[in-house]
Design a protein around this motif. Sequence first.
Motif, PDB file in Angstrom:
ATOM      1  N   ARG A  14      55.846  23.132  -0.753  1.00  0.00           N
ATOM      2  CA  ARG A  14      54.825  23.954  -0.089  1.00  0.00           C
ATOM      3  C   ARG A  14      54.486  25.198  -0.912  1.00  0.00           C
ATOM      4  O   ARG A  14      53.337  25.642  -0.935  1.00  0.00           O
ATOM      5  CB  ARG A  14      55.324  24.390   1.295  1.00  0.00           C
ATOM      6  N   ARG A  15      55.538  25.754  -1.562  1.00  0.00           N
ATOM      7  CA  ARG A  15      55.343  27.003  -2.296  1.00  0.00           C
ATOM      8  C   ARG A  15      54.210  26.869  -3.333  1.00  0.00           C
ATOM      9  O   ARG A  15      53.431  27.784  -3.527  1.00  0.00           O
ATOM     10  CB  ARG A  15      56.648  27.390  -2.999  1.00  0.00           C
ATOM     11  N   GLY A  16      54.154  25.705  -3.937  1.00  0.00           N
ATOM     12  CA  GLY A  16      53.153  25.500  -4.985  1.00  0.00           C
ATOM     13  C   GLY A  16      51.726  25.522  -4.469  1.00  0.00           C
ATOM     14  O   GLY A  16      50.808  25.925  -5.185  1.00  0.00           O
ATOM     15  N   VAL A  17      51.527  25.087  -3.212  1.00  0.00           N
ATOM     16  CA  VAL A  17      50.147  25.000  -2.717  1.00  0.00           C
ATOM     17  C   VAL A  17      49.771  26.192  -1.843  1.00  0.00           C
ATOM     18  O   VAL A  17      48.615  26.312  -1.427  1.00  0.00           O
ATOM     19  CB  VAL A  17      49.923  23.684  -1.919  1.00  0.00           C
ATOM     20  N   LEU A  18      50.750  27.094  -1.607  1.00  0.00           N
ATOM     21  CA  LEU A  18      50.462  28.250  -0.746  1.00  0.00           C
ATOM     22  C   LEU A  18      49.337  29.111  -1.305  1.00  0.00           C
ATOM     23  O   LEU A  18      48.464  29.562  -0.559  1.00  0.00           O
ATOM     24  CB  LEU A  18      51.708  29.122  -0.588  1.00  0.00           C
ATOM     25  N   VAL A  19      49.378  29.328  -2.616  1.00  0.00           N
ATOM     26  CA  VAL A  19      48.364  30.174  -3.247  1.00  0.00           C
ATOM     27  C   VAL A  19      46.981  29.598  -2.979  1.00  0.00           C
ATOM     28  O   VAL A  19      46.039  30.319  -2.602  1.00  0.00           O
ATOM     29  CB  VAL A  19      48.623  30.283  -4.769  1.00  0.00           C
ATOM     30  N   LEU A  20      46.895  28.276  -3.117  1.00  0.00           N
ATOM     31  CA  LEU A  20      45.617  27.608  -2.895  1.00  0.00           C
ATOM     32  C   LEU A  20      45.154  27.805  -1.446  1.00  0.00           C
ATOM     33  O   LEU A  20      43.983  28.113  -1.179  1.00  0.00           O
ATOM     34  CB  LEU A  20      45.796  26.119  -3.217  1.00  0.00           C
ATOM     35  N   ALA A  21      46.104  27.627  -0.515  1.00  0.00           N
ATOM     36  CA  ALA A  21      45.783  27.769   0.907  1.00  0.00           C
ATOM     37  C   ALA A  21      45.322  29.195   1.226  1.00  0.00           C
ATOM     38  O   ALA A  21      44.338  29.401   1.943  1.00  0.00           O
ATOM     39  CB  ALA A  21      47.002  27.397   1.750  1.00  0.00           C
ATOM     40  N   VAL A  22      46.039  30.173   0.660  1.00  0.00           N
ATOM     41  CA  VAL A  22      45.707  31.577   0.948  1.00  0.00           C
ATOM     42  C   VAL A  22      44.360  31.944   0.344  1.00  0.00           C
ATOM     43  O   VAL A  22      43.498  32.534   1.014  1.00  0.00           O
ATOM     44  CB  VAL A  22      46.834  32.511   0.410  1.00  0.00           C
ATOM     45  N   LEU A  23      44.162  31.580  -0.922  1.00  0.00           N
ATOM     46  CA  LEU A  23      42.885  31.913  -1.570  1.00  0.00           C
ATOM     47  C   LEU A  23      41.718  31.267  -0.822  1.00  0.00           C
ATOM     48  O   LEU A  23      40.676  31.887  -0.604  1.00  0.00           O
ATOM     49  CB  LEU A  23      42.885  31.445  -3.029  1.00  0.00           C
ATOM     50  N   SER A  24      41.933  30.030  -0.404  1.00  0.00           N
ATOM     51  CA  SER A  24      40.880  29.310   0.289  1.00  0.00           C
ATOM     52  C   SER A  24      40.556  29.976   1.634  1.00  0.00           C
ATOM     53  O   SER A  24      39.391  30.107   2.018  1.00  0.00           O
ATOM     54  CB  SER A  24      41.329  27.864   0.475  1.00  0.00           C
ATOM     55  N   SER A  25      41.608  30.418   2.360  1.00  0.00           N
ATOM     56  CA  SER A  25      41.396  31.056   3.672  1.00  0.00           C
ATOM     57  C   SER A  25      40.701  32.398   3.532  1.00  0.00           C
ATOM     58  O   SER A  25      40.029  32.847   4.462  1.00  0.00           O
ATOM     59  CB  SER A  25      42.732  31.286   4.369  1.00  0.00           C
ATOM     60  N   LEU A  26      40.887  33.032   2.387  1.00  0.00           N
ATOM     61  CA  LEU A  26      40.336  34.380   2.236  1.00  0.00           C
ATOM     62  C   LEU A  26      38.911  34.390   1.668  1.00  0.00           C
ATOM     63  O   LEU A  26      38.455  35.407   1.153  1.00  0.00           O
ATOM     64  CB  LEU A  26      41.278  35.239   1.395  1.00  0.00           C
ATOM     65  N   LYS A  27      38.229  33.247   1.823  1.00  0.00           N
ATOM     66  CA  LYS A  27      36.795  33.278   1.505  1.00  0.00           C
ATOM     67  C   LYS A  27      36.131  34.213   2.520  1.00  0.00           C
ATOM     68  O   LYS A  27      35.119  34.835   2.253  1.00  0.00           O
ATOM     69  CB  LYS A  27      36.212  31.867   1.621  1.00  0.00           C
ATOM     70  N   GLN A  28      36.730  34.237   3.724  1.00  0.00           N
ATOM     71  CA  GLN A  28      36.309  35.188   4.762  1.00  0.00           C
ATOM     72  C   GLN A  28      37.348  36.297   4.814  1.00  0.00           C
ATOM     73  O   GLN A  28      38.539  36.044   4.598  1.00  0.00           O
ATOM     74  CB  GLN A  28      36.293  34.490   6.139  1.00  0.00           C
ATOM     75  N   PRO A  29      36.934  37.547   5.130  1.00  0.00           N
ATOM     76  CA  PRO A  29      37.927  38.623   5.189  1.00  0.00           C
ATOM     77  C   PRO A  29      38.918  38.433   6.336  1.00  0.00           C
ATOM     78  O   PRO A  29      38.541  37.982   7.421  1.00  0.00           O
ATOM     79  CB  PRO A  29      37.074  39.880   5.398  1.00  0.00           C
ATOM     80  N   HIS A  30      40.143  38.742   6.052  1.00  0.00           N
ATOM     81  CA  HIS A  30      41.200  38.637   7.070  1.00  0.00           C
ATOM     82  C   HIS A  30      42.179  39.779   6.870  1.00  0.00           C
ATOM     83  O   HIS A  30      42.418  40.203   5.736  1.00  0.00           O
ATOM     84  CB  HIS A  30      41.994  37.337   6.898  1.00  0.00           C
ATOM     85  N   TYR A  31      42.783  40.220   7.966  1.00  0.00           N
ATOM     86  CA  TYR A  31      43.940  41.110   7.822  1.00  0.00           C
ATOM     87  C   TYR A  31      45.176  40.225   7.927  1.00  0.00           C
ATOM     88  O   TYR A  31      45.060  39.037   8.292  1.00  0.00           O
ATOM     89  CB  TYR A  31      43.927  42.242   8.849  1.00  0.00           C
ATOM     90  N   GLY A  32      46.340  40.751   7.600  1.00  0.00           N
ATOM     91  CA  GLY A  32      47.548  39.935   7.467  1.00  0.00           C
ATOM     92  C   GLY A  32      47.812  38.983   8.622  1.00  0.00           C
ATOM     93  O   GLY A  32      47.953  37.773   8.423  1.00  0.00           O
ATOM     94  N   TYR A  33      47.822  39.566   9.842  1.00  0.00           N
ATOM     95  CA  TYR A  33      48.216  38.729  10.984  1.00  0.00           C
ATOM     96  C   TYR A  33      47.171  37.656  11.261  1.00  0.00           C
ATOM     97  O   TYR A  33      47.499  36.515  11.595  1.00  0.00           O
ATOM     98  CB  TYR A  33      48.443  39.617  12.220  1.00  0.00           C
TER      99      TYR A  33
END
Lengths: 110, 317
Positions: A14-33
């Motif tokens: 999972r660790r390897g794909v987390l970056v991809l998941a996070v970058l993809s989710s942050l196409k829209q602005p988000h705060y941590g929670y």
Amino acid sequence: MTENRLDKMRGELRRGVLVLAVLSSLKQPHYGYSLRKQLQDAGIDIDEGTLYPLVRRLAEQGLLDSEWQQAEGRERRYYQLSTLGGELLQQLTEEWQQLNGALGNLLEQP
Amino acid sequence: MELVDRYINAVQRYLPEDKRTDIGRELSSHLLDQLESQQDELGRKLTDDEVAATLQLWGHPRQVAATYVPPTPLVSSELMPVYKQTLIYVFGLIFLLQCLGSSIHFLQTDYFKTLQFLMQLLFGFFDSAATAFMVVTLLFYAYSAGGADNSWLLSKQWRVQDLPSVSRPWQQMSAGDLLTDLATSAFLLIVLWYPLWMSAETLASIRVALNPEIQQWVPWLSALLVVSVLANLWWVWRPYWTKLTLSINVVLNLGFSLSFLLLWLSPALLVGTDNPLPTLLTIADLDRVLRNIFLLAGLFCIYEVGRDLYRLRQLSR
């Protein structure tokens, strides 16, 4: 023992794909929670101790832009993909799709 | 939310000063969001115990701080193999120097106590090794943390053609064997040339000396020992048994075995001096002990000659 090993290997996978998941989710602005909730809703459960430091590191690398905003009487730091992050996401997505296709073929073999 | 503040303060204690405020501010925001969400689910305010339980799940403040600013390892994983190799060589060199130092010290005293010699060797080694360990580790830490160009350390310039042709497991020389051989040869050289190291008073009070006939052998034995030291130094650099290194070892061991067996056959190795020996000890006793040592050493060298000839045959096939 087997469960421990499975947990460890699952974590590595999972660790390897987390970056991809996070970058993809942050196409829209988000705060941590809210980012964590979005990932959870998408079926990717990441603990706080991994997600928040990761987001910070990506921002330090210039892949995310961040801004403090006041909302509901409290301040929150909103993160969003930067131009550099967008370019990297595109490259990583292509890499992922290529890898996923190759892996899919391998896994389908009897 | 006093507990949250206490928790964040505790995390900040483990963070570098320039990052404390920013990470603390962000962490506070994450924690308050999480607690607020829990309150919304329950439809009431959280008790202190519930807040404490949530914070407990985040982990110890030191652990949380480490996820934000991971501690720098003393030696980076990339440099670790070079670091270990360096330590082995440095410890080996210190052991060798300690053997030489202790041997010279032993020759300069007018009495000899085996236990004292060994203790001096052991404690001297550990004392120097501890300092060397600290210095090597600090140097590697500076390299790891400073981000300096370390390509020369990582041997990035190499060619497959330069790698030794090693096809059998025994072709890799053991570092322990190499250092033992080096230390033994250097020690024997120092013992043979004891007049150079001993003080005039010690020389005057010496109770036994080499028989003049045996004394003639000293240059020949010294030459063999010097070649052995040089060969071992070369093998520390390229620790592989090849046809060439095996042949050199055969010649050396033949020379040693011949010398040791001739010494074993000699009628008298030692002679007395004007100073009397302690009671219950005679020159004949010392001669017998020395001869037995030479016999064992000679047989061991013959075994090594046989072993290396067998290995040479294996490599020639």
